[in-house]
Design a protein around this motif. Structure first.
Motif, PDB file in Angstrom:
ATOM      1  N   GLU A  76       0.826  -1.205   0.000  1.00  0.00           N
ATOM      2  CA  GLU A  76       0.000   0.000   0.000  1.00  0.00           C
ATOM      3  C   GLU A  76       0.861   1.256   0.000  1.00  0.00           C
ATOM      4  OE1 GLU A  76      -4.219   0.983   2.159  1.00  0.00           O
ATOM      5  OE2 GLU A  76      -2.540   0.447   3.468  1.00  0.00           O
ATOM      6  N   ARG A  77       1.887   1.285   0.854  1.00  0.00           N
ATOM      7  CA  ARG A  77       2.726   2.491   0.966  1.00  0.00           C
ATOM      8  C   ARG A  77       3.586   2.704  -0.270  1.00  0.00           C
ATOM      9  NH1 ARG A  77      -0.543   1.412   5.079  1.00  0.00           N
ATOM     10  NH2 ARG A  77      -0.492   3.092   6.618  1.00  0.00           N
ATOM     11  N   LEU A  78       4.213   1.660  -0.749  1.00  0.00           N
ATOM     12  CA  LEU A  78       5.121   1.829  -1.882  1.00  0.00           C
ATOM     13  C   LEU A  78       4.361   2.145  -3.166  1.00  0.00           C
ATOM     14  CD1 LEU A  78       7.728  -0.970  -1.098  1.00  0.00           C
ATOM     15  CD2 LEU A  78       7.902   1.492  -0.676  1.00  0.00           C
ATOM     16  N   ASN A  79       3.205   1.558  -3.333  1.00  0.00           N
ATOM     17  CA  ASN A  79       2.394   1.900  -4.508  1.00  0.00           C
ATOM     18  C   ASN A  79       1.938   3.354  -4.452  1.00  0.00           C
ATOM     19  OD1 ASN A  79       2.584  -0.608  -5.747  1.00  0.00           O
ATOM     20  ND2 ASN A  79       0.800  -1.426  -4.663  1.00  0.00           N
ATOM     21  N   ARG A  80       1.613   3.833  -3.240  1.00  0.00           N
ATOM     22  CA  ARG A  80       1.195   5.230  -3.121  1.00  0.00           C
ATOM     23  C   ARG A  80       2.362   6.173  -3.401  1.00  0.00           C
ATOM     24  NH1 ARG A  80      -2.012   8.586  -4.785  1.00  0.00           N
ATOM     25  NH2 ARG A  80      -2.446  10.409  -3.486  1.00  0.00           N
ATOM     26  N   LEU A  81       3.541   5.850  -2.899  1.00  0.00           N
ATOM     27  CA  LEU A  81       4.716   6.668  -3.204  1.00  0.00           C
ATOM     28  C   LEU A  81       4.964   6.716  -4.710  1.00  0.00           C
ATOM     29  CD1 LEU A  81       7.232   5.620  -0.388  1.00  0.00           C
ATOM     30  CD2 LEU A  81       6.162   7.866  -0.673  1.00  0.00           C
ATOM     31  N   ARG A  82       4.779   5.589  -5.356  1.00  0.00           N
ATOM     32  CA  ARG A  82       4.978   5.536  -6.808  1.00  0.00           C
ATOM     33  C   ARG A  82       3.970   6.435  -7.518  1.00  0.00           C
ATOM     34  NH1 ARG A  82       5.341  -0.139 -10.289  1.00  0.00           N
ATOM     35  NH2 ARG A  82       6.694   0.677 -11.960  1.00  0.00           N
TER      36      ARG A  82
END
Length: 590
Positions: A76-82
């Motif tokens: 969830e976090r890494l996809n949002r950062l992307r």
């Protein structure tokens, strides 16, 4: 992460330590609430950042068997950062010792972390930048020499094993990642300090100044028979083959990350009687005091510029300042950020490849006053203040946005010297000598706009005056001689004369505040015209906050103030920080 030719960038980071004390894990992300707030990332993006040091920590994701790891939080976090266009520099271990089934002295620690890195890289092949282990030398010292963190060692053998295991884990992790992501980059961080001493203790200072490079030197393949620490490490029962493994498996950082704190540099003195007991320590041969170098005169101990030049001359690799943070009052945090930014810019003009500075502790940090050895929930705010369980931007946020956009951020207090450049930083035994020698605070001859304190409640006024003196904040008092209303003409004259950056009225208006409407509007208008922050107080249960906000919407109004002869310094300092943050609206007195 795209590097351009326009100078250093501004990166960001979250204090994310998971360290182990006995069998108890202290987790910063849990204390800050970031574990449960995805929208923090949107607020980070609004700062304008494009790069963030971000934790996907081994102990959190895979506390048990690796095959049982829960990647949902990371997904969830890494996809949002992307989606937000922010490049993460991923950390796997941050002052930790791994999950409960391993530790820094476990021979399998490097292989186990590399296995975690393998799974991570396969899951997120688009991520290019990594810090598998943060500050391995510092963590080895705190865990193996000083006994602060697990495994709570107090000898050189445990220290050396912990250091070597972490550095080997970095090498194996990067090798594992590059099997999936061939162009993956290592951003290796370390807390860098310098040791000073009396002539008698020059041998100890020289030893520690050699030791401080060990993590970088191991990764860069510099630790061979000619290295000053080679024989020392062998005396700690480290085998030669263990050290030559690193020369056979060189893992040069793409970027050397320097974390430097103002109290990192130390001064060693054999004259124990000059220092309180808590400074006393020693080695196997000699007792001595180990104090912050900035507390001792005649030592050029606060020059980040000089330290970074040492790094460049030693390695010739790109550099980033990967943690810029200061635990203290807001104006000191701003001054330190300004100094680090200006240092990076100066180095860049000298053709030193400095990539960025990293504004650390976006959400602040917990319990670093005890080196995270206790769970006291002692909180230091950062770019955001989360003390009320919401993200309130501080003045650091405004400054950070301005720097990213290429704007100068200036408040009058930035022109005053930070505590590390003032005479009151020195230990008491040195201060009388400095008075006699005529020591001058750096930059302290520049005129600085003061705080204007409108005195009615003498106790509250004195509390603010004490706060200003302790923080070297210039102030002026204008007395209302106990009146319950403001002499507007007097205040106006003082405002025109001193041009204060903030006005504090200690008159506590009662429920019949409407009779003061005219003077309040005048005070509010005067503050707006002068671009001054305004702070006013209400007595307990006055019930008039909404009405006051209509009259003075840009003011900071402290509600439910208990009239007392004693105002907590913590409370008054908090109000001063809020003024610097340009807070407005109703603020609870607590």
């Amino acid at each position: 992460m795209k590097h351009n030719n326009t100078g250093p960038e501004i990166w960001a980071g979250i204090e994310c330590t998971i360290n182990r004390i006995g069998n108890v894990y202290h987790q910063q992300l849990e204390k800050s609430g970031h574990l449960n707030r995805l929208d923090d990332l949107d607020k980070f993006a609004a700062l304008g950042i494009k790069t963030i040091r971000y934790p996907i920590l081994w102990e959190q994701i895979a506390p048990g068997k690796l095959e049982d790891a829960d990647w949902s939080w990371a997904d969830e976090r890494l996809n949002r950062l992307r989606q937000l266009g922010i490049c993460p520099i991923i950390g796997f271990v941050h002052h930790g010792s791994g999950p409960i089934h391993t530790d820094l002295t476990d021979p399998e620690f490097p292989v186990k972390l590399a296995a975690y890195a393998t799974v991570f890289a396969a899951r997120y092949p688009w991520i290019k930048y990594y810090t598998p282990v943060n500050e391995p030398l510092t963590t080895a010292r705190f865990s193996g020499l000083y006994g602060h963190w697990y495994p709570h060692g107090h000898d050189n053998n445990i220290f050396s094993i912990a250091l070597i295991n972490q550095c080997k884990a970095i090498v194996l992790s990067m090798q594992a990642i590059r099997r999936t992501i061939p162009d993956a980059k290592l951003v290796q961080t370390e807390d860098l300090c310098k040791i000073y001493s009396t002539p008698i203790l020059a041998y100890q200072a020289a030893f520690e100044n050699d030791r401080r490079w060990l993590s970088f030197d191991l990764l860069c393949g510099k630790v061979d028979e000619n290295h000053p620490m080679w024989d020392e490490l062998l005396s700690y029962n480290i085998l030669p083959d263990t050290l030559t493994w690193f020369t056979d498996n060189i893992c040069l950082p793409e970027i050397i990350g320097i974390n430097h704190y103002l109290t990192s540099n130390r001064f060693l003195d054999e004259n124990l009687s000059l220092y309180p007991d808590h400074f006393h320590g020693g080695n196997s041969y000699q007792r001595y005091a180990d104090v912050e170098a900035l507390r001792v005169p005649d030592i050029d101990s606060c020059q980040l510029y000089s330290l970074l030049k040492e790094v460049w001359n030693r390695y010739g690799l790109p550099i980033a300042i990967t943690e810029v943070h200061l635990g203290g009052h807001r104006e000191e945090q701003l001054r330190w950020l300004k100094e680090c930014w200006e240092t990076a810019q100066q180095l860049y003009t000298e053709d030193i490849d400095i990539k960025a500075i990293t504004v650390w502790s976006l959400l602040g940090s917990f319990d670093w006053n005890s080196l995270v050895t206790r769970n006291d929930h002692f909180y230091e705010s950062g770019v955001f203040d989360i003390s009320n369980n919401t993200l309130r931007p501080t003045a650091l946020s405004t400054m950070m946005k301005g720097l990213i956009k290429g704007h100068n951020y200036d408040i009058p207090l930035l022109n005053k010297p930070g505590f590390w450049k003032r005479a009151d930083r020195f230990l008491l035994q040195y201060q009388s000598e400095l008075v006699l020698s005529g020591f001058d605070d750096e930059m302290d001859d520049e005129p600085v706009a003061p705080v204007l304190i409108i005195e009615s409640d003498t106790d509250l006024s004195n509390a603010f005056a004490t706060c200003c003196r302790s923080r070297a904040i210039p102030y002026q008092m204008v007395s209302m001689h106990g009146q319950d209303q403001i002499d507007y003409l007097t205040v106006r004259e003082m405002t025109e004369l001193y041009k204060p950056w903030a006005v504090i009225s200690t008159i506590a208006y009662n429920t019949n505040f409407r009779k003061h409407t005219s003077e309040l509007m005048n005070l509010a208008d005067m503050s707006v015209q002068n671009n001054s922050q305004l702070l006013v107080f209400l007595p307990d249960n006055a019930g008039c906050t909404i009405g006051l906000l209509k009259i003075m919407p840009d003011a900071m109004i402290v509600d439910r103030l208990q009239c007392s002869a004693e105002y907590s310094p913590v409370q008054v300092n908090r109000w001063m920080d809020l003024l610097i943050d340009k807070a407005f609206g109703a603020i609870d007195a607590a």
